[in-house]
Design a protein around this motif. Structure first.
Motif, short mmCIF file in Angstrom:
data_model
loop_
_atom_site.label_atom_id
_atom_site.label_comp_id
_atom_site.label_asym_id
_atom_site.label_seq_id
_atom_site.Cartn_x
_atom_site.Cartn_y
_atom_site.Cartn_z
N PRO A 129 0.82 -1.22 0.00
CA PRO A 129 0.00 0.00 0.00
C PRO A 129 0.85 1.26 0.00
N ARG A 130 0.41 2.24 -0.79
CA ARG A 130 1.02 3.56 -0.81
C ARG A 130 0.12 4.51 -0.02
N PRO A 131 0.47 5.80 0.10
CA PRO A 131 -0.24 6.68 1.04
C PRO A 131 -1.76 6.67 0.96
N ILE A 132 -2.35 6.72 -0.25
CA ILE A 132 -3.81 6.78 -0.34
C ILE A 132 -4.45 5.51 0.21
N LEU A 133 -3.95 4.35 -0.22
CA LEU A 133 -4.50 3.09 0.27
C LEU A 133 -4.22 2.91 1.76
N MET A 134 -3.05 3.34 2.21
CA MET A 134 -2.73 3.27 3.63
C MET A 134 -3.73 4.06 4.47
N SER A 135 -4.15 5.22 3.97
CA SER A 135 -5.10 6.05 4.70
C SER A 135 -6.47 5.38 4.78
N ILE A 136 -6.84 4.63 3.73
CA ILE A 136 -8.12 3.94 3.71
C ILE A 136 -8.09 2.71 4.63
N MET A 137 -6.96 2.01 4.64
CA MET A 137 -6.86 0.77 5.41
C MET A 137 -6.56 1.01 6.89
N SER A 138 -6.20 2.23 7.24
CA SER A 138 -5.82 2.52 8.63
C SER A 138 -6.98 2.27 9.59
N LYS A 139 -6.65 1.73 10.74
CA LYS A 139 -7.65 1.43 11.77
C LYS A 139 -7.78 2.56 12.79
N LYS A 140 -7.04 3.64 12.59
CA LYS A 140 -7.15 4.77 13.51
C LYS A 140 -7.18 6.09 12.72
N PRO A 141 -7.58 7.19 13.36
CA PRO A 141 -7.71 8.47 12.65
C PRO A 141 -6.41 8.87 11.95
N THR A 142 -6.55 9.25 10.69
CA THR A 142 -5.39 9.55 9.85
C THR A 142 -5.62 10.84 9.08
N LEU A 143 -4.57 11.62 8.94
CA LEU A 143 -4.62 12.80 8.07
C LEU A 143 -3.78 12.50 6.84
N LEU A 144 -4.39 12.56 5.67
CA LEU A 144 -3.68 12.35 4.42
C LEU A 144 -3.41 13.71 3.80
N LEU A 145 -2.13 14.04 3.65
CA LEU A 145 -1.72 15.30 3.06
C LEU A 145 -1.27 15.04 1.62
N ILE A 146 -2.07 15.49 0.66
CA ILE A 146 -1.72 15.37 -0.76
C ILE A 146 -1.11 16.71 -1.16
N ASP A 147 0.19 16.76 -1.17
CA ASP A 147 0.92 18.03 -1.26
C ASP A 147 1.23 18.40 -2.70
N GLU A 148 0.96 19.66 -3.03
CA GLU A 148 1.24 20.24 -4.36
C GLU A 148 0.55 19.44 -5.47
N ILE A 149 -0.75 19.28 -5.33
CA ILE A 149 -1.55 18.54 -6.31
C ILE A 149 -1.45 19.17 -7.69
N ASP A 150 -1.17 20.47 -7.75
CA ASP A 150 -1.08 21.16 -9.04
C ASP A 150 0.13 20.72 -9.86
N LYS A 151 1.08 20.02 -9.23
CA LYS A 151 2.24 19.53 -9.98
C LYS A 151 1.96 18.20 -10.67
N SER A 152 0.87 17.54 -10.30
CA SER A 152 0.52 16.26 -10.91
C SER A 152 -0.21 16.49 -12.23
N ASP A 153 -0.41 15.42 -12.99
CA ASP A 153 -1.12 15.51 -14.27
C ASP A 153 -2.63 15.48 -14.04
N SER A 154 -3.37 15.94 -15.06
CA SER A 154 -4.83 15.93 -14.97
C SER A 154 -5.37 14.51 -14.85
N GLU A 155 -4.64 13.52 -15.41
CA GLU A 155 -5.07 12.12 -15.31
C GLU A 155 -5.06 11.65 -13.85
N PHE A 156 -4.03 12.05 -13.11
CA PHE A 156 -3.97 11.66 -11.70
C PHE A 156 -5.05 12.38 -10.91
N GLU A 157 -5.30 13.61 -11.25
CA GLU A 157 -6.37 14.36 -10.59
C GLU A 157 -7.72 13.66 -10.79
#
Length: 302
Positions: free
Chosen positions: A128-156
């Motif tokens: 698991p990478r960060p997104i899946l880790m945040s979903i699978m976590s059994k305790k409260p988690t903050l997922l920080l998706i940093d600088e989303i504007d640097k990614s491609d529109s496909e990833f968005e």
């Protein structure tokens, strides 16, 4: 979870993060509404730091996904551990041989083997990478998706399912839903415009450079060794510098660097000579430094 806007302000201040009421209100409402926040604004105004201090103040696990051009699902969501799958295949080679010994054709063998493929595509071989880790976590988690504007529109576009329902689809396994919804904070430096679809799924927060009064409070809290007089002079100069036609305006983080440097140099006042000698701490382009020096009479008069 914060119980009120005032508690959010107080809790973040304990983490040495001074925020406006607008920021605290947006964070409080996002948590109550279980919605992500898209935080936009210039670089260096504390967008990433906001995610860190929220997690710290609430005792949440912090997962950070740094975006960049070419980022894809494999880096953000999951990968299959092919080396481990191959190792298990080698270990089970004899068992596979006996299992397939009665099959007369290659097609029959493949059909038989395909019926067992779930063994090799299970949680045991999932990385698991960060997104899946945040979903699978059994305790409260903050997922920080940093600088989303640097990614491609496909990833968005890929993020839309996750941001809407806090779930992701893995072809070999199926849909994975969050048992405990993560608090998601996305940051953007406005390198490109975010899609309407992504913005609809988030509460929007724009963090600009703070007022002079608020920035003085931030510097005083972060660099207590600076005298109050020096803090006032320094912040006033930074605001005057930002008013010039610069290629890159000094951020709050650069204001703090300047304050720390002046404290190390033992300065109690911001004299013109020291200011000129240390401009490279807040300005990253030579043309900007030259412009400020030409306007020194306006910038450093207090």
């Amino acid at each position: 979870m914060f119980q009120s806007v005032d508690q959010a302000i107080a809790s973040l201040e304990k983490e040495k993060y001074i925020c406006s009421k607008e920021i605290a209100t947006t964070v409080y409402l996002a948590m109550k509404m279980e919605k992500p926040i898209l935080v936009e604004g210039p670089a260096g105004v504390g967008k990433t730091e906001l995610g860190k201090v929220i997690a710290s103040s609430l005792g949440m696990d912090l997962l950070r996904l740094q975006c960049y051009e070419g980022l894809d699902e494999a880096k953000a969501l999951y990968e299959w551990e092919y080396a481990k799958q191959l190792l298990y295949t080698q270990i089970l080679k004899d068992m596979l041989g006996s299992m397939l010994s009665n099959e007369k054709t290659l097609a029959d063998a493949v059909k038989k083997l395909s019926g067992e493929e779930d063994v090799f595509f299970s949680d045991k071989f999932l990385l698991p990478r960060p997104i899946l880790m945040s979903i699978m976590s059994k305790k409260p988690t903050l997922l920080l998706i940093d600088e989303i504007d640097k990614s491609d529109s496909e990833f968005e576009a890929f993020l839309l399912e996750f941001l809407s329902d806090f779930q992701v689809s893995i072809p070999e396994i199926g849909t994975v839903r969050a048992a405990i919804k993560p608090f998601v904070l996305l940051t953007s430096n406005n390198a490109r415009e975010m899609s309407d679809a992504l913005k609809r799924r988030c509460l929007h927060l724009y963090i600009d450079y703070p007022s002079q009064e608020l920035e003085e409070k931030i510097v005083t809290l972060k660099v207590p060794e600076c005298s109050s007089h020096l803090v006032r002079e320094l912040v006033k100069s930074v605001h005057a510098i930002r008013a010039l036609q610069l290629k890159k305006e000094p951020s709050i983080s650069e204001t703090l660097d300047w304050a720390k440097a002046l404290a190390i140099l033992g300065r109690d006042v911001l004299d013109a000579e020291t200011a000129m000698d240390t401009l490279n701490l807040i300005l990253k382009y030579e043309k900007d430094i030259e412009l400020v020096k030409k306007n020194a009479g306006k910038v450093f008069v207090h």
